[in-house]
Design an enzyme around this catalytic site. Structure first.
Site, mmCIF file in Angstrom:
data_model
loop_
_atom_site.group_PDB
_atom_site.id
_atom_site.type_symbol
_atom_site.label_atom_id
_atom_site.label_comp_id
_atom_site.label_asym_id
_atom_site.label_seq_id
_atom_site.Cartn_x
_atom_site.Cartn_y
_atom_site.Cartn_z
ATOM 1 N N ASP A 277 0.851 -1.187 0.000
ATOM 2 C CA ASP A 277 0.000 0.000 0.000
ATOM 3 C C ASP A 277 0.890 1.242 0.000
ATOM 4 O O ASP A 277 1.691 1.431 0.911
ATOM 5 C CB ASP A 277 -0.872 -0.046 1.270
ATOM 6 C CG ASP A 277 -1.726 1.199 1.437
ATOM 7 O OD1 ASP A 277 -1.850 1.974 0.478
ATOM 8 O OD2 ASP A 277 -2.266 1.377 2.553
ATOM 9 N N ASP B 236 -1.714 -1.187 -3.867
ATOM 10 C CA ASP B 236 -1.957 -0.417 -5.085
ATOM 11 C C ASP B 236 -0.769 -0.507 -6.048
ATOM 12 O O ASP B 236 0.265 -1.106 -5.724
ATOM 13 C CB ASP B 236 -2.280 1.043 -4.744
ATOM 14 C CG ASP B 236 -1.272 1.628 -3.761
ATOM 15 O OD1 ASP B 236 -0.059 1.446 -3.987
ATOM 16 O OD2 ASP B 236 -1.690 2.228 -2.747
ATOM 17 N N ASP C 266 -4.528 -10.529 -15.590
ATOM 18 C CA ASP C 266 -5.537 -11.552 -15.324
ATOM 19 C C ASP C 266 -6.780 -11.140 -16.097
ATOM 20 O O ASP C 266 -7.276 -10.031 -15.935
ATOM 21 C CB ASP C 266 -5.832 -11.559 -13.820
ATOM 22 C CG ASP C 266 -6.301 -12.904 -13.322
ATOM 23 O OD1 ASP C 266 -7.081 -13.543 -14.041
ATOM 24 O OD2 ASP C 266 -5.892 -13.295 -12.213
ATOM 25 N N ASP D 121 -8.889 -16.526 -16.618
ATOM 26 C CA ASP D 121 -9.705 -17.050 -15.519
ATOM 27 C C ASP D 121 -10.695 -18.109 -16.030
ATOM 28 O O ASP D 121 -11.330 -17.920 -17.075
ATOM 29 C CB ASP D 121 -10.466 -15.871 -14.906
ATOM 30 C CG ASP D 121 -11.088 -16.184 -13.563
ATOM 31 O OD1 ASP D 121 -10.334 -16.492 -12.633
ATOM 32 O OD2 ASP D 121 -12.329 -16.122 -13.456
ATOM 33 N N GLU E 55 -6.667 -20.898 -16.653
ATOM 34 C CA GLU E 55 -7.061 -21.614 -15.437
ATOM 35 C C GLU E 55 -8.146 -22.609 -15.837
ATOM 36 O O GLU E 55 -9.193 -22.224 -16.343
ATOM 37 C CB GLU E 55 -7.609 -20.640 -14.397
ATOM 38 C CG GLU E 55 -7.877 -21.334 -13.069
ATOM 39 C CD GLU E 55 -8.880 -20.618 -12.184
ATOM 40 O OE1 GLU E 55 -8.828 -20.833 -10.966
ATOM 41 O OE2 GLU E 55 -9.727 -19.864 -12.710
ATOM 42 N N HIS F 121 -3.968 -17.261 -5.054
ATOM 43 C CA HIS F 121 -4.889 -16.495 -4.198
ATOM 44 C C HIS F 121 -6.148 -17.271 -3.812
ATOM 45 O O HIS F 121 -6.955 -16.769 -3.047
ATOM 46 C CB HIS F 121 -5.268 -15.205 -4.919
ATOM 47 C CG HIS F 121 -6.048 -15.474 -6.170
ATOM 48 N ND1 HIS F 121 -5.477 -16.097 -7.274
ATOM 49 C CD2 HIS F 121 -7.347 -15.274 -6.491
ATOM 50 C CE1 HIS F 121 -6.405 -16.240 -8.201
ATOM 51 N NE2 HIS F 121 -7.546 -15.744 -7.760
ATOM 52 N N ASP F 122 -6.347 -18.453 -4.404
ATOM 53 C CA ASP F 122 -7.529 -19.263 -4.072
ATOM 54 C C ASP F 122 -7.186 -20.446 -3.174
ATOM 55 O O ASP F 122 -8.069 -21.116 -2.653
ATOM 56 C CB ASP F 122 -8.165 -19.858 -5.342
ATOM 57 C CG ASP F 122 -8.770 -18.815 -6.257
ATOM 58 O OD1 ASP F 122 -9.178 -17.744 -5.769
ATOM 59 O OD2 ASP F 122 -8.841 -19.087 -7.473
HETATM 60 O O1 TEU Z 1 -11.279 -19.295 -9.739
HETATM 61 C C1 TEU Z 1 -12.062 -20.321 -10.272
HETATM 62 C C2 TEU Z 1 -12.375 -21.365 -9.368
HETATM 63 O O2 TEU Z 1 -12.790 -22.410 -9.780
HETATM 64 C C3 TEU Z 1 -12.205 -21.073 -7.950
HETATM 65 O O3 TEU Z 1 -13.090 -20.076 -7.640
HETATM 66 C C4 TEU Z 1 -12.470 -22.196 -7.123
HETATM 67 O O4 TEU Z 1 -13.693 -22.785 -7.427
HETATM 68 C C5 TEU Z 1 -12.525 -21.725 -5.738
HETATM 69 O O5 TEU Z 1 -11.487 -20.831 -5.507
HETATM 70 C C6 TEU Z 1 -12.423 -22.877 -4.866
HETATM 71 O O6 TEU Z 1 -12.252 -22.395 -3.630
HETATM 72 C C7 TEU Z 1 -11.169 -18.121 -10.439
HETATM 73 C C8 TEU Z 1 -10.405 -17.108 -9.630
HETATM 74 O O7 TEU Z 1 -9.107 -17.564 -9.422
HETATM 75 C C9 TEU Z 1 -11.155 -16.832 -8.369
HETATM 76 O O8 TEU Z 1 -10.455 -15.975 -7.514
HETATM 77 C C10 TEU Z 1 -12.487 -16.246 -8.744
HETATM 78 O O9 TEU Z 1 -13.266 -16.074 -7.595
HETATM 79 C C11 TEU Z 1 -13.243 -17.106 -9.734
HETATM 80 O O10 TEU Z 1 -12.431 -17.584 -10.793
HETATM 81 C C12 TEU Z 1 -14.362 -16.330 -10.380
HETATM 82 O O11 TEU Z 1 -13.831 -15.396 -11.267
#
Ligand code: TEU
Length: 553
Positions: free
Chosen positions: A22, A30, A99, A200, A254, A327-328
């Site tokens: 930040d 940012d 992305d 994505d 992805e 991040h997921d």
């Molecule tokens: O993620 C796709 C996805 O399949 C994930 O959301 C997954 O199902 C989930 O994280 C399981 O916990 C992508 C992005 O990486 C994610 O951050 C987004 O929320 C999603 O697409 C929708 O755009």
């Protein structure tokens, strides 16, 4: 322009912009913050950044709900800041991939706003509106975040499809105008100098137009009809031909619930679709049916099988991505049999060694190079992620016991990986001087960049070395993969075979010292990388990870 396939030499660092740095003390990362840390990234040795979405967005899903594909979200900065960041990256030999969310938009996107209440809108057919069946949804499809995938809109007495939140309506890729829009978007960013895209959920863009019910038991109902749907390859080929191939760009798609056949098609070098994809077979080795809420004990044999399958399957055909955090996903510390305590650093180095010497392009998620851990949030109200709230709600509706949620939420919450980057041990971890949007982990007191840089045996310095070795060794790119001990429950041992020499990678996924009896270790060799200072050819120490260059004879 000729595609130079630079992605095969790339080492990519993922930045989740709201959590990285930040610069203006509003508690939100940012673009100027990113610029201030480019030398840090350069010193780590990476040569490409994947930036999670920074486009205009109401942030229902932290930017994965885009309301304008051509502008930068104000809280991240301006288009000028973006251009400056890009040129500062390029100056340092760092490429940038954006992305791109093409499966859905935000419900605040002007296309959707126009489409929502007007059946005659030119944008109505950009989305998937259908009449219900009596008083019910058009079919039984469900979404990725739990619950039904259709939202009723009373004004036109119809439903629209959303495979994520209801604020993320799915686009209709069978409409050629939608494809045209993305050809324009891609060209716009590539003309600005962007080097590629992370696409994505790209393998769900083509929906089977019959919109049939999916019969039988399935957690994600309908998947059968939209995962790797009927026109997926054709549409990607068009995007490639009409946009991407005009630039020296790369793409990583992805793909959820992918399979070998589609992976070969998506990444096949002779097919002009994507450069590579992320699949989640290996990160699903600690859950059932690829669903993280259905927790299962990790198994190394499953892990090796999942990774090895694509090493072998794509050899001479396509290209792999190599990752285990994003991040997921929850953090890898304490996951995949690694240790969160005494061996946190040693086991994090082992994990990197065993994955990043496979064939493919490595992706490192911010903070992974420090061994950052899952969030220490204990109170539901401190979570910020919409997925967590939706799943919590769905689980309560299904009357799942609270004891299950108590385990499943801290385990599955995506905020685990989204806590502010830990730059130092100050109150807000050097991320900001203002209370950040998501709780800082208390372990910033000892897990942080400042400490990592000053400590020669840190994970950070090991990553530096690993990247260097990787870049110097041609066999990392070309060597043929062979799993030497597929049945071992504790050791991952594989070769990357060349003509005269090979790389031998050995990794102990356990706290035990393990006897080794491998003839390859006794061939003349040189140690290229080791997370201990010693190595003896007859054993591996707890969580030891090592790369040897051996003579084949
Ligand atoms: O993620 C796709 C996805 O399949 C994930 O959301 C997954 O199902 C989930 O994280 C399981 O916990 C992508 C992005 O990486 C994610 O951050 C987004 O929320 C999603 O697409 C929708 O755009």
């Amino acid at each position: 322009m000729k595609n130079t396939k630079w992605f095969k030499d790339a080492v990519i660092y993922q930045i989740y912009p709201r959590s990285f740095k930040d610069s203006n003390d509003d508690g939100m990362g940012d673009i100027k913050g990113i610029i201030s840390k480019l030398d840090y990234l350069k010193n780590l040795g990476i040569n490409c950044v994947w930036l999670s979405p920074v486009y205009e967005s109401p942030n229902r899903d932290n930017g994965y709900d885009i309301s304008d594909y051509y502008s930068i979200q104000k809280m991240f900065g301006t288009m000028d800041d973006f251009k400056l960041m890009l040129s500062e990256m390029h100056k340092r030999g760092i490429r940038l991939i954006m992305d791109l969310v093409m499966n859905h938009t935000s419900d605040q996107h002007p296309w959707f706003k126009s489409a929502l209440n007007d059946v005659n809108s030119p944008y109505r057919d950009y989305y998937i509106f259908r009449k219900g069946k009596g008083k019910k949804e058009p079919n039984n499809w469900t979404g990725f975040f739990g619950g039904k995938a259709w939202e009723y809109t009373p004004n036109t007495d119809s439903y629209y499809l959303h495979l994520f939140t209801k604020e993320q309506p799915d686009l209709n890729w069978d409409n050629p105008k939608v494809r045209e829009e993305f050809i324009k978007v891609i060209r716009f960013w590539c003309d600005l100098g962007v080097d590629g895209f992370r696409c994505d959920v790209i393998n769900i863009i083509s929906k089977d137009q019959r919109f049939l019910n999916q019969k039988g038991w399935a957690l994600l109902k309908g998947g059968k009809y939209f995962i790797n749907g009927p026109h997926l390859h054709e549409y990607l080929n068009q995007i490639n031909k009409e946009a991407l191939s005009h630039y020296d760009s790369m793409t990583v798609g992805e793909t959820v619930f992918s399979n070998m056949d589609d992976m070969k098609k998506l990444t096949g070098e002779d097919r002009d679709e994507l450069s590579m994809v992320f699949n989640f077979d290996h990160t699903s080795t600690d859950c059932f049916f690829g669903v993280k809420w259905l927790m299962r004990k990790f198994s190394l044999t499953r892990w090796k099988k999942a990774l090895g399958k694509y090493q072998v399957g794509l050899q001479d055909i396509g290209w792999n991505s190599l990752f285990y955090e994003n991040h997921d996903q929850r953090r890898s510390v304490g996951r995949f049999n690694t240790d969160g305590k005494e061996y946190r650093e040693i086991s994090a180095k082992m994990l990197a060694t065993s994955v990043y010497f496979l064939k493919g392009t490595p992706f490192i998620y911010e903070g992974q190079e420090l061994g950052m851990t899952n969030s220490d949030i204990t109170d539901m109200k401190d979570y910020q992620d919409v997925e967590t709230f939706n799943i919590y709600k769905t689980a309560r509706e299904l009357h799942l016991p609270k004891s299950y949620l108590k385990k499943a939420i801290p385990n599955g919450a995506r905020d685990n990986a989204r806590t502010p980057m830990q730059w130092d041990d100050s109150e807000y971890a050097g991320f900001s001087n203002h209370q950040p949007w998501l709780k800082v982990n208390a372990n910033k007191s000892f897990i942080n960049v400042k400490e990592s840089i000053s400590n020669p045996s840190s994970i950070y310095h090991y990553y530096q070395k690993l990247i260097k070795v990787r870049q110097e060794e041609k066999l990392v790119k070309d060597g043929i993969y062979e799993d030497l001990l597929p049945k071992s429950k504790k050791i991952y041992a594989y070769l990357r075979k060349g003509k005269d020499e090979s790389l031998l990678v050995l990794a102990n996924y356990s706290k035990d010292t393990i006897r080794l009896n491998l003839k390859e270790v006794n061939k003349p060799h040189k140690v290229l990388l080791n997370n201990y200072s010693e190595f003896s050819s007859d054993k591996l120490l707890p969580y030891q990870g090592i790369v040897l260059k051996i003579h084949n004879k």
